[in-house]
Motif scaffolding. Structure first.
Motif, PDB file in Angstrom:
ATOM      1  N   GLN A 123     -23.585 -49.978 -19.879  1.00 55.11           N
ATOM      2  CA  GLN A 123     -23.840 -49.961 -18.438  1.00 55.11           C
ATOM      3  C   GLN A 123     -25.098 -49.167 -18.101  1.00 55.11           C
ATOM      4  OE1 GLN A 123     -20.752 -49.678 -15.370  1.00 55.11           O
ATOM      5  NE2 GLN A 123     -19.370 -49.140 -17.048  1.00 55.11           N
ATOM      6  N   GLY A 148     -26.826 -52.038 -16.674  1.00 65.93           N
ATOM      7  CA  GLY A 148     -26.137 -52.157 -15.402  1.00 65.93           C
ATOM      8  C   GLY A 148     -24.775 -52.806 -15.572  1.00 65.93           C
ATOM      9  N   TYR A 149     -23.914 -52.666 -14.548  1.00 64.14           N
ATOM     10  CA  TYR A 149     -22.531 -53.116 -14.666  1.00 64.14           C
ATOM     11  C   TYR A 149     -22.377 -54.628 -14.853  1.00 64.14           C
ATOM     12  CZ  TYR A 149     -17.622 -53.948 -13.776  1.00 64.14           C
ATOM     13  OH  TYR A 149     -16.316 -54.367 -13.904  1.00 64.14           O
ATOM     14  N   PRO A 150     -23.017 -55.473 -14.024  1.00 60.20           N
ATOM     15  CA  PRO A 150     -22.722 -56.917 -14.136  1.00 60.20           C
ATOM     16  C   PRO A 150     -23.023 -57.495 -15.513  1.00 60.20           C
ATOM     17  CG  PRO A 150     -23.828 -56.450 -12.061  1.00 60.20           C
ATOM     18  CD  PRO A 150     -23.907 -55.205 -12.878  1.00 60.20           C
ATOM     19  N   ARG A 151     -24.178 -57.173 -16.080  1.00 60.13           N
ATOM     20  CA  ARG A 151     -24.522 -57.715 -17.390  1.00 60.13           C
ATOM     21  C   ARG A 151     -23.620 -57.119 -18.473  1.00 60.13           C
ATOM     22  NH1 ARG A 151     -26.978 -62.255 -18.285  1.00 60.13           N
ATOM     23  NH2 ARG A 151     -28.899 -61.664 -17.173  1.00 60.13           N
ATOM     24  N   ALA A 158     -20.599 -56.072 -18.100  1.00 63.44           N
ATOM     25  CA  ALA A 158     -19.279 -56.692 -17.948  1.00 63.44           C
ATOM     26  C   ALA A 158     -19.270 -58.087 -18.574  1.00 63.44           C
ATOM     27  CB  ALA A 158     -18.911 -56.773 -16.468  1.00 63.44           C
ATOM     28  N   GLU A 159     -20.318 -58.868 -18.334  1.00 60.67           N
ATOM     29  CA  GLU A 159     -20.392 -60.211 -18.911  1.00 60.67           C
ATOM     30  C   GLU A 159     -20.330 -60.158 -20.436  1.00 60.67           C
ATOM     31  OE1 GLU A 159     -23.638 -63.825 -19.499  1.00 60.67           O
ATOM     32  OE2 GLU A 159     -24.010 -62.293 -17.988  1.00 60.67           O
ATOM     33  N   THR A 190     -16.891 -61.461 -22.349  1.00 57.24           N
ATOM     34  CA  THR A 190     -16.999 -62.718 -23.104  1.00 57.24           C
ATOM     35  C   THR A 190     -17.049 -62.474 -24.599  1.00 57.24           C
ATOM     36  OG1 THR A 190     -19.429 -62.741 -23.072  1.00 57.24           O
ATOM     37  CG2 THR A 190     -18.281 -63.792 -21.212  1.00 57.24           C
ATOM     38  N   TYR A 223     -32.547 -59.354 -21.148  1.00 55.93           N
ATOM     39  CA  TYR A 223     -31.540 -58.500 -20.531  1.00 55.93           C
ATOM     40  C   TYR A 223     -32.032 -57.065 -20.327  1.00 55.93           C
ATOM     41  CZ  TYR A 223     -28.165 -62.154 -21.921  1.00 55.93           C
ATOM     42  OH  TYR A 223     -27.485 -63.321 -22.101  1.00 55.93           O
TER      43      TYR A 223
END
Length: 267
Positions: A157, A161-164, A166-167, A171, A183
């Motif tokens: 994170q 960052g959180y969104p990437r 998390a992905e 996955t 990224y």
């Protein structure tokens, strides 16, 4: 030379190479963990070291943890009881991550192949990451039914960052060096045969600077990751008071005024 890491010195640069290519440099034992911790401690005490390069031997940077050990309930992962497993993680792989994060020497990860699970997180503990074109990454804990027990949920994170993050964790998908650069996980992708030379070139741009200021700058950057601005201002003032009293600070100022290259001694 340890059982897991080799150390090569090139002036002020220390090149640490994970030397278990037969297991794709997976970290499987407490001896592996202790070798990393002891090596970082020794280098940290050596004021002549101003940059570290971390890389792997063979076709991998690091494949992460040892799945055979998990299957057998031996090594640095799962043991016979939950409380034993918790302790095992804390004194093994988590101790490695702590040692890497607490190291005040600037660190460059030269990712030469697979950086999977723990291997990807090892790279994330470094300050700068570059990758060979053949490098492959994955935050694949979920693929074997576990969570990132090594602190990767915090590390990735901070980098992406959180969104990437998390992905990638949810996955468990693999991605290549070009995607890693897109990224923001790595800053540069180079041909495989140029990887170490590029890492050394970056390190040389670092080690030409005053050693004490380098280490305190890195510590300040680390502290800033989880501190308030007001706290960082206080720490910055304290660190500044330290470096202002160094001979290298006086040399830097004198060299600038006299229009000559500085000669730093680490004093």
């Amino acid at each position: 030379m340890g059982e897991f890491l080799s150390v090569e010195r090139r002036g002020k640069i220390a090149i640490l190479t994970m030397i278990k290519p037969e297991s794709m440099n997976a970290i499987g034992t407490h001896e592996d963990c202790q070798d990393i911790i002891d090596t970082l401690r020794t280098l940290g005490d050596d004021r002549s070291v101003s940059a570290i390069i971390l890389t792997g031997s063979g076709k991998a940077f690091s494949a992460g943890g040892n799945l055979k050990g998990m299957q057998d309930r031996t090594g640095i992962g799962v043991l016979d009881q939950p409380d034993s497993t918790r302790s095992n993680y804390r004194k093994g792989v988590q101790a490695v991550i702590r040692a890497l994060m607490e190291c005040e020497i600037p660190m460059i990860a030269a990712v030469n192949g697979h950086a999977i699970g723990l291997g990807c997180d090892l790279a994330c503990t470094c300050d700068i990451r570059i990758a060979a074109e053949s490098a492959k990454f994955a935050c694949s804990f979920i693929k074997v039914g576990i969570v990132p027990g090594d602190g990767g949920a915090w590390l990735l994170q901070k980098v992406l960052g959180y969104p990437r993050a998390a992905e990638l964790f949810l996955t468990g998908d693999r991605f290549d060096a070009a995607q890693a650069k897109e990224y923001g996980l790595v800053t540069d992708v180079v041909p495989d045969e140029e990887l170490l030379d590029r890492a050394i070139a970056i390190a040389e741009r670092i080690v030409c600077n005053p050693p004490r200021a380098l280490r305190l700058t890195k510590r300040l950057l680390r502290e800033a990751q989880h501190s308030r601005m007001s706290d960082i201002l206080e720490i910055s003032a304290a660190y500044q008071a330290i470096v202002h009293e160094t001979a290298d600070n006086r040399e830097a100022i004198n060299a600038f005024v006299e229009k000559r290259p500085p000669v730093f001694t680490g004093e």
